[in-house]
Design an enzyme around this catalytic site. Structure first.
Site: not given
Ligand code: APR
Length: 240
Positions: A66, A148, A119, A231, A101
């Protein structure tokens, strides 16, 4: 449907909820989780790094992972998508709520007020065990993780790990925003992790749920419209 038509929905909406995931920060250079090549979970196993058991088993490995992510995130900047959301919020106070998230703090750094960090935030840490007076009074001993000096309680990242409850008040506020929304913009999430993903399914029947994602997601079926874009390109077109 075009971005222009969705823009009309957004500009006419009284209440907008943005539900963002890791894809929101991809164009800032922050890796997503489930991308087959570059995703964090392509190179690490979540059960080894993102659970309390993993931390108790190997606190140094989890703390250092982390710390490495915290370092990397400190070097990146909010992208045009984060900034467009913040600009809209500043121009129209109270009309747009962000529930994210993401733990990267980029919405906050872009200037968005009242971000619902479902999160948690990777930049913060907290005590692993319920803190005692010694934890609160003595400065933690530096270490990987800090602890601690008196009772040995460990510091841990202030993020929600798999199997853990989301912050109750934050989730309640996000659910309220979802139930009140005229438009829900679901940006950059695979939609596979609940309860966060469930927010996209809590909007009223007449609300317009819009997915913004270059790839298919598990929330596409909940969408009135899917915009296959990123995005940083789509959000300014909808919000500016
Ligand atoms: N713009 C928009 N979307 C995008 C882009 C972009 N430039 N690049 C990738 N993506 C999309 C991918 O297609 C995918 O659907 O973003 C999504 C990312 O998905 P994940 O990697 O699964 O991330 P997320 O959905 O936020 O995961 C949810 O899982 O591991 C846990 O706690 C962690 O908050 C996280 C949660």
């Amino acid at each position: 449907m075009s971005v222009g038509a969705v823009r009309g929905w957004v500009q006419a909406a009284r209440r907008i909820l943005v539900l963002s995931g890791a894809g929101m920060s991809a164009e800032s250079g922050v890796p997503t989780f489930r991308d087959a090549q570059t995703g964090l979970w392509a190179n690490f196993r979540p059960e080894d790094l993102a659970t309390e058991d993993a931390f108790r088993r190997n606190p140094q490995q989890v703390w250092d992972w982390y710390a490495m992510r915290r370092e990397a995130i400190a070097q990146v900047q909010p992208n045009a998508g984060h900034l467009a959301i913040a600009r809209f919020q500043q121009a129209h106070p109270g009309r747009l709520t962000v529930a994210t998230q993401n733990v990267d703090g980029l919405h906050q750094r872009a200037g968005s007020p009242g971000v619902l960090a479902l999160h948690g935030n990777i930049a913060e840490d907290r005590w692993l065990e319920t803190p005692r007076s010694c934890c609160r009074s003595d400065p933690p001993l530096p270490g990987h993780p800090p602890r601690c000096a008196t009772c040995g309680n460990l510091r841990r990242p202030a993020v929600v790990w798999f199997g853990e409850m989301l912050p109750v008040a934050v989730l309640a506020a996000a659910e309220h925003a979802a139930r009140e929304a005229d438009v829900v913009l679901v940006v950059g999430t695979s939609g596979v992790v609940y309860p966060a993903a469930g927010l996209a399914r809590m909007a009223p029947a007449q609300a317009r749920v819009v997915v913004i994602n270059p790839h298919a997601s598990d929330l596409d079926d909940a969408a009135r419209e899917v915009l296959r874009g990123t995005a940083a390109t789509v959000l300014p077109a909808l919000l500016d």
